[in-house]
Design an enzyme around this catalytic site. Structure first.
Site, mmCIF file in Angstrom:
data_model
loop_
_atom_site.group_PDB
_atom_site.id
_atom_site.type_symbol
_atom_site.label_atom_id
_atom_site.label_comp_id
_atom_site.label_asym_id
_atom_site.label_seq_id
_atom_site.Cartn_x
_atom_site.Cartn_y
_atom_site.Cartn_z
ATOM 1 N N TYR A 1 13.834 31.076 17.241
ATOM 2 C CA TYR A 1 13.228 32.092 18.092
ATOM 3 C C TYR A 1 11.822 31.672 18.478
ATOM 4 O O TYR A 1 11.165 30.892 17.774
ATOM 5 C CB TYR A 1 13.231 33.473 17.429
ATOM 6 C CG TYR A 1 12.235 33.696 16.317
ATOM 7 C CD1 TYR A 1 11.024 34.340 16.561
ATOM 8 C CD2 TYR A 1 12.526 33.308 14.998
ATOM 9 C CE1 TYR A 1 10.121 34.580 15.539
ATOM 10 C CE2 TYR A 1 11.633 33.555 13.980
ATOM 11 C CZ TYR A 1 10.422 34.184 14.246
ATOM 12 O OH TYR A 1 9.535 34.415 13.229
ATOM 13 N N TYR B 1 15.437 34.727 21.408
ATOM 14 C CA TYR B 1 16.253 34.178 20.322
ATOM 15 C C TYR B 1 17.342 33.238 20.832
ATOM 16 O O TYR B 1 17.902 33.444 21.899
ATOM 17 C CB TYR B 1 16.950 35.316 19.563
ATOM 18 C CG TYR B 1 16.033 36.202 18.776
ATOM 19 C CD1 TYR B 1 15.646 35.861 17.485
ATOM 20 C CD2 TYR B 1 15.561 37.398 19.317
ATOM 21 C CE1 TYR B 1 14.814 36.684 16.746
ATOM 22 C CE2 TYR B 1 14.722 38.225 18.585
ATOM 23 C CZ TYR B 1 14.343 37.862 17.308
ATOM 24 O OH TYR B 1 13.522 38.674 16.587
ATOM 25 N N TRP B 2 17.655 32.233 19.992
ATOM 26 C CA TRP B 2 18.834 31.382 20.139
ATOM 27 C C TRP B 2 19.460 31.327 18.740
ATOM 28 O O TRP B 2 19.086 30.513 17.913
ATOM 29 C CB TRP B 2 18.449 29.986 20.596
ATOM 30 C CG TRP B 2 17.778 29.919 21.934
ATOM 31 C CD1 TRP B 2 18.358 29.687 23.148
ATOM 32 C CD2 TRP B 2 16.365 30.086 22.206
ATOM 33 N NE1 TRP B 2 17.409 29.690 24.144
ATOM 34 C CE2 TRP B 2 16.178 29.934 23.609
ATOM 35 C CE3 TRP B 2 15.237 30.347 21.414
ATOM 36 C CZ2 TRP B 2 14.929 30.033 24.212
ATOM 37 C CZ3 TRP B 2 13.987 30.451 22.008
ATOM 38 C CH2 TRP B 2 13.852 30.296 23.389
ATOM 39 N N ARG B 3 20.416 32.211 18.463
ATOM 40 C CA ARG B 3 20.883 32.330 17.077
ATOM 41 C C ARG B 3 22.359 32.680 16.959
ATOM 42 O O ARG B 3 22.846 32.905 15.848
ATOM 43 C CB ARG B 3 20.056 33.391 16.349
ATOM 44 C CG ARG B 3 20.320 34.808 16.845
ATOM 45 C CD ARG B 3 19.293 35.822 16.403
ATOM 46 N NE ARG B 3 19.154 36.004 14.976
ATOM 47 C CZ ARG B 3 18.409 36.986 14.447
ATOM 48 N NH1 ARG B 3 17.779 37.845 15.231
ATOM 49 N NH2 ARG B 3 18.311 37.097 13.142
ATOM 50 N N TYR C 1 16.489 48.009 11.898
ATOM 51 C CA TYR C 1 17.464 48.109 12.993
ATOM 52 C C TYR C 1 16.989 47.353 14.225
ATOM 53 O O TYR C 1 15.898 47.599 14.743
ATOM 54 C CB TYR C 1 17.673 49.578 13.344
ATOM 55 C CG TYR C 1 18.574 49.828 14.532
ATOM 56 C CD1 TYR C 1 19.845 49.269 14.597
ATOM 57 C CD2 TYR C 1 18.147 50.645 15.582
ATOM 58 C CE1 TYR C 1 20.674 49.507 15.679
ATOM 59 C CE2 TYR C 1 18.974 50.889 16.665
ATOM 60 C CZ TYR C 1 20.232 50.318 16.715
ATOM 61 O OH TYR C 1 21.043 50.563 17.796
ATOM 62 N N ASP D 1 7.385 43.151 7.033
ATOM 63 C CA ASP D 1 8.056 42.346 6.016
ATOM 64 C C ASP D 1 7.110 42.062 4.852
ATOM 65 O O ASP D 1 7.501 42.116 3.678
ATOM 66 C CB ASP D 1 8.528 41.017 6.606
ATOM 67 C CG ASP D 1 9.425 41.183 7.820
ATOM 68 O OD1 ASP D 1 10.149 42.188 7.894
ATOM 69 O OD2 ASP D 1 9.382 40.301 8.703
#
Length: 307
Positions: free
Chosen positions: A88, A101-103, A166, A257
Site C-alpha cells: 500500500y 492498496y495492491w493486496r 471496520y 494501532d
C-alpha cells in the site's frame, strides 16, 4: 499454564510513504503488526510472534528479516512458494492520510490455510491479538478456522484482544462484516473499537452507545475516538480518559494501532484500565509526530513511561 508471550494475527504489507518529489520510502506495516510493534517495544521481555503467511520472494524475505532484527518471530507461519506480500501507498494531505492498496493476492490471505500450524502459533501465549482486517482478508472457511483457533487459545488460558477495525472496501457486504465481528467478539476479553467505525457499521449514535452494546458481549471495552476522550466500559462502569492534543501532527498513520499496543502492554504490566488508557494516549500522541506507522522503540518507551 500459559507462557508470557504475545501473538498478533494478520497481514503486514509493504508500505510506501510519500516524500517530496518522486521518491518513496519503503517500510513494513499493517494494523495488527503496528500494534505488535508497539506492544513489543513496551514489553521487550515477552516473546513476540507475528502470525501470518508469507511468500518466498525477496520482499517477503526482507520482511521476515526485519521482524527478526527487531526481536519479532513468525512462529510456524507458512511460507508459500510463489506468493508475495500486499502493498500500500500512503499519500498525505497535511497530516491526514489516504491509502492505495495492491493486496488482493497477498500471501497473508492464506494465514489460516494450515489450521494446525495456526493453532500451534497460538499455544501458550499470554495474549493473542487480531482485528476486523484479519477477518476481512479471509474467506469464510479460513475465517471460521481462525476463530476456532482463537477460541481454543482462550479456553487454554490466553487473553484475547480484538479491534473490530471496520474497512468497508475489504468486505463484500456490510452484513458479512457485522456477522463476522460479532462472532469474533464472542471469543474476546478486551475489545478496542474506534467509534467512527462502529457508527458506520452498527449505527451507534454515541461512543457510550458503542460501549454499552459491546459491554454486553465483552468484559473490557475501550472505545477510541481520535482526539476525543477514550471511553472505558468495565464491570458495568463507564469511565472517560482524556486524549492528548498534538498541535501539529506529522502523520496520523498507525495512531490507533499504537494506542492498542500501549494499552495492552500496560494491562499486561498490571496497570488499571484507566492508567493503561492514559499511557496509550501518550504512545499514540508520540506516533503522530513521526512519519510512517512505526515509531522508534525508544520514542514509544519514552512516551509510555513519561510521568
Amino acid at each position: 499454564m500459559v507462557g508470557n508471550g504475545v501473538a498478533s494475527i494478520g497481514e503486514c504489507m509493504l508500505e510506501l510513504s510519500g516524500q517530496t518529489g518522486p521518491n518513496w520510502r519503503m517500510g513494513f506495516a499493517g494494523d495488527t503488526f503496528n500494534t505488535l510493534w508497539a506492544l513489543h517495544a513496551l514489553s521487550p521481555d515477552r516473546p513476540a510472534t507475528y502470525v501470518s503467511a508469507f511468500g518466498d520472494d525477496p520482499f517477503s524475505q526482507g520482511q521476515i528479516a526485519f521482524f527478526a532484527e527487531n526481536g519479532i518471530g513468525i512462529g510456524s507461519s507458512p511460507v508459500i512458494p510463489g506468493a508475495r506480500p500486499g502493498l500500500y501507498a500512503i499519500t498525505l494531505t497535511g497530516a491526514e492520510r489516504s491509502f492505495t492498496y495492491w493486496r488482493s493476492d497477498a500471501a497473508a490471505r492464506q494465514l489460516a490455510s494450515d489450521p494446525a500450524a495456526l493453532s500451534k502459533n497460538l499455544e501458550n501465549q499470554e495474549l493473542v491479538y487480531f482485528s476486523g482486517i484479519t477477518l476481512a482478508i479471509l474467506d469464510e472457511a479460513p475465517r471460521k478456522a481462525l476463530l476456532a483457533a482463537v477460541a481454543k487459545a482462550r479456553s487454554a488460558g490466553s487473553l484475547i484482544a480484538f479491534d473490530p477495525n471496520y474497512r468497508p472496501r475489504l468486505w463484500r457486504r456490510r452484513e458479512d462484516a457485522r456477522a463476522a465481528i460479532v462472532e469474533a467478539l464472542a471469543v474476546t476479553d478486551i475489545a478496542l473499537p474506534t467509534f467512527p467505525d462502529e457508527q458506520t457499521l452498527f449505527g451507534d449514535d454515541t461512543p457510550q452507545a458503542t460501549a454499552d452494546r459491546l459491554g454486553q458481549l465483552v468484559r473490557e471495552v475501550v472505545v477510541k475516538n481520535g482526539e476525543a476522550p477514550a471511553l472505558i466500559a468495565e464491570g458495568g462502569a463507564l469511565r472517560e480518559v482524556a486524549a492528548i492534543h498534538v498541535a501539529v501532527p506529522v502523520d496520523t498513520t498507525g495512531a490507533g494501532d499504537s494506542f492498542n499496543g500501549g494499552y495492552l502492554a500496560a494491562r499486561l504490566a498490571g496497570h488499571s484500565p484507566q492508567e493503561a488508557a492514559r499511557r496509550a494516549h501518550r504512545v499514540a500522541a508520540a506516533v503522530v509526530q513521526v512519519r510512517g506507522a512505526l515509531a522508534p522503540f525508544e520514542t514509544l518507551r519514552a512516551a509510555f513511561d513519561k510521568l
